[in-house]
Design a protein around this motif. Structure first.
Motif, PDB file in Angstrom:
ATOM      1  N   GLU A  51     -30.809   0.781  53.163  1.00 53.84           N
ATOM      2  CA  GLU A  51     -31.809   1.145  54.168  1.00 53.84           C
ATOM      3  C   GLU A  51     -31.446   0.591  55.535  1.00 53.84           C
ATOM      4  N   VAL A  52     -30.959  -0.644  55.565  1.00 54.70           N
ATOM      5  CA  VAL A  52     -30.575  -1.263  56.836  1.00 54.70           C
ATOM      6  C   VAL A  52     -29.418  -0.503  57.462  1.00 54.70           C
ATOM      7  N   LEU A  53     -28.426  -0.141  56.646  1.00 50.83           N
ATOM      8  CA  LEU A  53     -27.261   0.569  57.149  1.00 50.83           C
ATOM      9  C   LEU A  53     -27.632   1.956  57.659  1.00 50.83           C
ATOM     10  N   GLN A  54     -28.483   2.657  56.921  1.00 52.81           N
ATOM     11  CA  GLN A  54     -28.772   4.045  57.243  1.00 52.81           C
ATOM     12  C   GLN A  54     -29.871   4.203  58.289  1.00 52.81           C
ATOM     13  N   SER A  55     -30.508   3.103  58.671  1.00 53.03           N
ATOM     14  CA  SER A  55     -31.550   3.179  59.689  1.00 53.03           C
ATOM     15  C   SER A  55     -30.933   3.180  61.075  1.00 53.03           C
ATOM     16  N   HIS A  56     -31.714   3.645  62.049  1.00 51.23           N
ATOM     17  CA  HIS A  56     -31.251   3.636  63.442  1.00 51.23           C
ATOM     18  C   HIS A  56     -31.931   2.512  64.220  1.00 51.23           C
ATOM     19  N   SER A  64     -40.468  -5.114  60.980  1.00 50.16           N
ATOM     20  CA  SER A  64     -41.644  -4.252  60.821  1.00 50.16           C
ATOM     21  C   SER A  64     -41.325  -2.800  61.133  1.00 50.16           C
ATOM     22  N   ALA A  65     -40.276  -2.539  61.952  1.00 49.22           N
ATOM     23  CA  ALA A  65     -39.905  -1.166  62.294  1.00 49.22           C
ATOM     24  C   ALA A  65     -39.357  -0.416  61.084  1.00 49.22           C
ATOM     25  N   LEU A  66     -38.915  -1.159  60.082  1.00 47.36           N
ATOM     26  CA  LEU A  66     -38.343  -0.539  58.885  1.00 47.36           C
ATOM     27  C   LEU A  66     -39.317  -0.533  57.713  1.00 47.36           C
ATOM     28  N   ILE A  67     -40.387  -1.305  57.823  1.00 49.25           N
ATOM     29  CA  ILE A  67     -41.373  -1.396  56.752  1.00 49.25           C
ATOM     30  C   ILE A  67     -42.647  -0.716  57.207  1.00 49.25           C
ATOM     31  N   LYS A  68     -42.961   0.418  56.572  1.00 49.84           N
ATOM     32  CA  LYS A  68     -44.160   1.165  56.969  1.00 49.84           C
ATOM     33  C   LYS A  68     -44.978   1.568  55.745  1.00 49.84           C
ATOM     34  N   PRO A  69     -45.462   0.611  54.979  1.00 47.33           N
ATOM     35  CA  PRO A  69     -46.261   0.955  53.801  1.00 47.33           C
ATOM     36  C   PRO A  69     -47.595   1.554  54.215  1.00 47.33           C
ATOM     37  N   SER A  70     -48.097   2.471  53.421  1.00 50.09           N
ATOM     38  CA  SER A  70     -49.396   3.092  53.691  1.00 50.09           C
ATOM     39  C   SER A  70     -49.998   3.544  52.384  1.00 50.09           C
ATOM     40  N   ARG A  71     -51.138   4.164  52.466  1.00 45.40           N
ATOM     41  CA  ARG A  71     -51.762   4.648  51.230  1.00 45.40           C
ATOM     42  C   ARG A  71     -50.897   5.720  50.581  1.00 45.40           C
TER      43      ARG A  71
END
Length: 385
Positions: A51-56, A64-71
């Motif tokens: 996830e870290v590698l493939q993120s921009h 927090s920009a990579l963690i977006k948990p929701s319902r």
């Protein structure tokens, strides 16, 4: 078997306010399977090296920009007394190598795919590599750039790519960890002065310069137990699959995830369907996905589906706020593997395109089989068999 005695309290934890640069360095220095993210001590999610590698997300951005948990896309959670089969399913569907373990509602520790495989190792001698490997591998040429490798890894949702030389023979393998390690080392020396443009040139570096060689291989008739032992002993997440008489030819890839997926296979009345990135489901449900796949498989009565794997991948492109999604549907059957891939805006549209292609491929296999059966009958009548 449950995971009470398999899970561990030893894990790496970072706060949502941690810089992404520090997280990338953590993966480089310790090579953890995953990192637990908390917010003021409360569990928020898990991030993996992939996830870290493939993120921009830039190095100066917060975790927090990579963690977006929701319902609609909850972070994975496992109870300390959960069984191994369901835990393996959680790891695969959350596309993670580790999952947080809770006891009485409180974060207790983590469970990793490696820990599960070690616990069930003695039971894996009933399976062979042929039962669980992925065929038709995506490959790279030695002179392909790192940028192409990253695109393939993103597009296909995989963690490793076999590399072939000019003769088409297996010469190496490149993984997400290889690329992350190289990028981090290069970034230490290319962030200032007249070298700020080196980020683009980094993507053009030939895969040959960072690939691992020689390659660890296995064969189709090897037991899953022996293959997993080899991966655990050598700390590899995957092996290249080659013919028994020629280890220069790559015919597939076997990963620890493939074996974990096999642990989730059931003998229930309903088809066993595994969904990767299940949090991306929007206007479509797991039940409707299973029903659609069953309808396709029913068109070929002689084809028995042992397992179905559905994978969703989100692209950066959007249309009126809806992301472009790629969907891959792969069936493991008694007639071999058959797949269908499609793209659309939103998971449901992508799945519909993929299921249509899958249906055409299933009917094509049915037609080829029928032609072969007819030819065999004709030859027998002509006393040529």
């Amino acid at each position: 078997m449950n995971i009470a005695d398999i899970a561990t309290t030893e894990y790496i934890e970072v706060d949502v306010g941690t810089r992404m640069g520090k997280v990338r360095s953590t993966f480089d220095n310790g090579n953890p399977k995953g990192i637990i993210v908390t917010d003021d001590g409360e569990y928020e999610g898990v991030i993996s090296e992939r996830e870290v590698l493939q993120s921009h997300v830039e190095d100066d951005a917060k975790v927090s920009a990579l963690i977006k948990p929701s319902r609609n896309s909850p972070a994975p959670k496992v109870d300390r007394n959960e069984d191994v089969r369901e835990t393996a399913r959680v790891l695969i569907e959350s596309n993670s190598k580790v999952a947080p373990v809770f006891e009485n509602g409180e974060l207790w520790g983590v469970i990793s795919g490696d820990a599960i495989l070690e616990a069930v190792l003695e039971n894996l001698d009933t399976l062979t590599v042929a039962d669980v490997y992925s065929d038709d591998p995506v490959t790279l040429a030695e002179d392909d750039g790192i940028g192409k490798a990253i695109n393939h890894l993103r597009e296909h949702g995989i963690s490793r790519l076999p590399v072939v030389n000019e003769n088409g023979y297996l010469s190496g393998v490149v993984t997400t960890h290889d690329i992350a390690d190289f990028a981090i080392r290069k970034n230490h020396t290319t962030t200032t002065g007249d070298r700020v443009g080196d980020s683009q040139r980094l993507l053009d570096v030939p895969i040959y310069d960072i690939m691992t060689s020689p390659v660890a291989t296995t064969t189709l008739d090897t037991t899953a137990k022996d293959a997993v032992e080899q991966m655990l002993e050598q700390d590899y997440a995957g092996l290249m699959v080659t013919p028994e008489d020629d280890d220069r030819v790559v015919i597939g890839v076997l990963t620890k995830t493939d074996v974990l997926r096999a642990l989730t296979f059931t003998e229930e009345e309903h088809m066993d369907v595994q969904i990767t990135n299940i949090s991306m489901l929007d206007t479509i449900t797991r039940e409707s996905i299973v029903q659609s796949i069953e309808q396709v498989s029913d068109k070929y009565a002689d084809m028995q589906v042992m397992h179905a794997h559905v994978r969703f991948h989100e692209h950066n492109e959007t249309l009126r706020g809806t992301p472009l999604v790629q969907c891959q549907v792969r069936l493991r059957t008694n007639k071999g593997q058959v797949a269908g891939t499609g793209e659309g805006y939103g998971a449901e549209n992508a799945f519909r395109v993929a299921i249509d292609k899958l249906e055409r491929n299933v009917l094509e296999i049915k037609g080829i089989t029928s032609d072969e059966e007819y030819r065999g009958q004709l030859l027998r009548k002509l006393n040529e068999l």
